[in-house]
Design a protein around this motif. Structure first.
Motif, mmCIF file in Angstrom:
data_model
loop_
_atom_site.group_PDB
_atom_site.id
_atom_site.type_symbol
_atom_site.label_atom_id
_atom_site.label_comp_id
_atom_site.label_asym_id
_atom_site.label_seq_id
_atom_site.Cartn_x
_atom_site.Cartn_y
_atom_site.Cartn_z
ATOM 1 N N VAL A 150 98.480 74.479 111.064
ATOM 2 C CA VAL A 150 97.909 75.573 109.849
ATOM 3 C C VAL A 150 96.838 75.075 108.959
ATOM 4 N N VAL A 151 95.670 75.538 109.038
ATOM 5 C CA VAL A 151 94.502 74.951 108.246
ATOM 6 C C VAL A 151 94.609 75.690 106.966
ATOM 7 N N GLY A 152 94.989 75.394 105.953
ATOM 8 C CA GLY A 152 95.109 76.027 104.882
ATOM 9 C C GLY A 152 96.461 76.568 104.561
ATOM 10 N N LEU A 153 97.354 75.851 103.818
ATOM 11 C CA LEU A 153 98.762 76.349 103.665
ATOM 12 C C LEU A 153 98.996 77.109 102.426
ATOM 13 N N GLY A 154 98.215 78.302 102.084
ATOM 14 C CA GLY A 154 98.372 78.960 101.062
ATOM 15 C C GLY A 154 99.142 80.285 101.341
ATOM 16 N N GLN A 155 99.468 81.077 100.680
ATOM 17 C CA GLN A 155 100.375 82.273 100.817
ATOM 18 C C GLN A 155 100.587 82.706 102.227
ATOM 19 N N ILE A 156 99.335 83.125 102.981
ATOM 20 C CA ILE A 156 99.302 83.468 104.174
ATOM 21 C C ILE A 156 99.478 82.420 105.167
ATOM 22 N N GLY A 157 98.957 81.317 105.100
ATOM 23 C CA GLY A 157 99.411 80.414 105.783
ATOM 24 C C GLY A 157 100.673 80.045 105.929
ATOM 25 N N GLN A 158 101.576 80.029 104.701
ATOM 26 C CA GLN A 158 103.066 79.616 104.651
ATOM 27 C C GLN A 158 103.620 80.875 105.586
ATOM 28 N N ALA A 159 103.069 82.265 105.295
ATOM 29 C CA ALA A 159 103.954 83.203 106.095
ATOM 30 C C ALA A 159 104.039 83.086 107.471
ATOM 31 N N VAL A 160 102.850 82.553 108.077
ATOM 32 C CA VAL A 160 102.573 82.528 109.321
ATOM 33 C C VAL A 160 103.537 81.202 109.769
ATOM 34 N N ALA A 161 103.618 80.248 109.137
ATOM 35 C CA ALA A 161 104.259 78.991 109.440
ATOM 36 C C ALA A 161 105.941 79.259 109.346
ATOM 37 N N HIS A 162 106.095 80.299 108.389
ATOM 38 C CA HIS A 162 107.608 80.851 108.333
ATOM 39 C C HIS A 162 108.243 81.447 109.738
ATOM 40 N N ARG A 163 107.036 82.352 110.468
ATOM 41 C CA ARG A 163 107.227 82.985 111.607
ATOM 42 C C ARG A 163 107.287 82.102 112.682
ATOM 43 N N ALA A 164 106.378 81.075 112.561
ATOM 44 C CA ALA A 164 106.392 79.995 113.764
ATOM 45 C C ALA A 164 107.794 79.368 113.880
ATOM 46 N N ARG A 165 108.222 79.010 112.587
ATOM 47 C CA ARG A 165 109.587 78.366 112.709
ATOM 48 C C ARG A 165 110.859 79.218 113.279
ATOM 49 N N ALA A 166 110.509 80.567 113.077
ATOM 50 C CA ALA A 166 111.530 81.278 113.785
ATOM 51 C C ALA A 166 111.494 81.245 115.195
ATOM 52 N N PHE A 167 110.280 80.896 115.742
ATOM 53 C CA PHE A 167 109.904 80.844 117.185
ATOM 54 C C PHE A 167 110.240 79.364 117.624
ATOM 55 N N GLY A 168 110.857 78.595 116.761
ATOM 56 C CA GLY A 168 111.203 77.377 117.218
ATOM 57 C C GLY A 168 109.850 76.164 117.283
ATOM 58 N N MET A 169 108.843 76.544 116.408
ATOM 59 C CA MET A 169 107.798 75.550 116.541
ATOM 60 C C MET A 169 107.827 74.566 115.323
ATOM 61 N N ARG A 170 107.168 73.415 115.524
ATOM 62 C CA ARG A 170 107.051 72.376 114.581
ATOM 63 C C ARG A 170 105.594 72.862 113.764
ATOM 64 N N ILE A 171 105.621 72.533 112.540
ATOM 65 C CA ILE A 171 104.724 72.877 111.443
ATOM 66 C C ILE A 171 103.870 71.529 111.138
ATOM 67 N N VAL A 172 102.641 71.441 111.409
ATOM 68 C CA VAL A 172 101.703 70.317 110.676
ATOM 69 C C VAL A 172 100.619 71.436 109.965
ATOM 70 N N TYR A 173 100.009 70.612 108.985
ATOM 71 C CA TYR A 173 99.014 71.698 108.227
ATOM 72 C C TYR A 173 97.924 70.615 107.288
ATOM 73 N N ASN A 174 96.784 71.039 107.163
ATOM 74 C CA ASN A 174 95.765 70.434 106.462
ATOM 75 C C ASN A 174 95.379 71.293 105.343
ATOM 76 N N GLY A 175 94.900 70.764 104.251
ATOM 77 C CA GLY A 175 94.392 71.531 103.088
ATOM 78 C C GLY A 175 93.771 70.743 102.206
ATOM 79 N N ARG A 176 93.330 71.305 101.322
ATOM 80 C CA ARG A 176 92.439 70.775 100.072
ATOM 81 C C ARG A 176 93.416 69.875 99.267
ATOM 82 N N SER A 177 94.408 70.355 99.148
ATOM 83 C CA SER A 177 95.578 69.624 98.483
ATOM 84 C C SER A 177 96.831 69.648 99.106
ATOM 85 N N ARG A 178 97.900 68.863 98.647
ATOM 86 C CA ARG A 178 99.304 68.866 99.285
ATOM 87 C C ARG A 178 99.985 70.033 99.015
#
Length: 324
Positions: A150-178
């Motif tokens: 996920v490039v940009g773990l803001g509100q939408i990036g987090q929402a996509v990541a939550h959906r991906a977790r439900a599909f059994g995916m691992r999450i890595v991310y990058n952004g301007r801040s942690r």
């Protein structure tokens, strides 16, 4: 108070605006040209703008010194010269939050469509071409155990990541801040340097704002760093991706496919992308549900009503680029 609305918006939002002033709505079913826009805003106290309206100092000057607020019906505001408006004492607002789930749903729909070859399969059937089930027929890529970058773990990036977790995916991310520790914990997300994310992820999903630094963030070099089995998803802003470089990379099979809802020169699309079966395209539908588009317009209208009544805006974009 004169309120200018540059495109048609839901009636519920117009009701709010009419209580705040005299409303003019463009009758054109297209973006106004720069000249038309400057003419339309003359004497405006407030402007409700859309993502294809370029609101800069010349537009503010055409409106006049009484311009108090520009309410952009979008989360992104790269179409607005925020410092120029701030220098004239006009507030700029956006519509965060209300479109998070709709956009995340669309991003994941693109992800599923391109990895499971849904568009390609539908086109095969609609063309009435012969087919027969067998174990090697139209094989796609599964998601379980794969890595979403996920490039940009803001509100939408987090929402996509939550959906991906439900599909059994691992999450890595990058952004301007942690991200906040609780966000990382909830998503089991690991922050990586940008290049490491590209080399690690099986799917790269873009959710960063369009800024001078992120324009063509995904260029030939970035695409070359991705796995040849990886997929790219873009639901943020088109110019974050160099479309010509993406078409080149797909033709060279440097990556496996792409799902795109936004484009570099909307409504134009790089022609080669439209010829590729491993590319899924939609016409900027990220927020396109009745409920979401209505809420976006209502939030913009409420921002206008607040400012014109002397109250602070609900969602102000600061001249530094930060939204409150």
């Amino acid at each position: 108070m004169r309120i200018v609305v540059t495109r048609q918006i839901p009636e519920a939002a117009l009701v709010v605006l009419r209580e705040a002033g005299e409303v003019w709505v463009s009758g054109e079913d297209r973006p106004l040209t720069p000249d038309e826009l400057r003419e339309a805003v003359r004497g405006a106290d407030a402007v409700v703008s859309m993502l294809h309206d370029r609101i800069d100092g010349t537009v503010a000057e055409a409106a006049g010194p009484q311009l108090k607020v520009v309410a952009n019906v979008a989360v992104g505001y790269d179409n607005i010269d925020v410092p120029a408006l701030a220098g004239r004492g006009a507030a700029v607002t956006n519509t965060p939050g209300v479109l998070t789930d709709a956009t995340a749903d669309l991003a994941f729909a693109l992800l599923l469509a391109v990895t499971r070859r849904i568009g390609e399969g539908e086109r095969l059937l609609r063309a009435r071409r012969p087919w027969s089930f067998h174990l090697g027929f139209m094989l796609g890529a599964g998601l379980q155990g794969k890595t979403l970058g996920v490039v940009g773990l803001g509100q939408i990036g987090q929402a996509v990541a939550h959906r991906a977790r439900a599909f059994g995916m691992r999450i890595v991310y990058n952004g301007r801040s942690r991200a906040r520790p609780e966000v990382e914990s909830a998503l089991h997300a690991e922050r990586l340097p940008f290049r490491d994310l590209l080399t690690t992820a099986d799917v790269v999903s873009l959710h960063c704002p369009l800024t001078p630094e992120t324009r063509h963030l995904i260029d030939a070099e970035a695409l070359g760093a991705m796995k040849h089995t990886a997929f790219l998803i873009n639901t943020t802003r088109g110019p974050v991706v160099d479309e010509a470089a993406l078409a080149d990379a797909l033709l060279r099979r440097e990556i496996a496919g792409a799902g795109l809802d936004v484009f570099e020169k909307e409504p134009e699309v790089e022609p080669r992308l439209l010829e590729m079966d491993n590319v899924v395209v939609t016409p900027h539908l990220g927020s396109a549900t009745v409920e979401t588009r209505t809420e976006m317009a209502l939030l913009a209208a409420r921002n206008v009503a607040a400012v014109l009544s002397g109250e602070p805006p609900l969602n102000e974009v600061r001249a530094s680029g930060a939204a409150s």
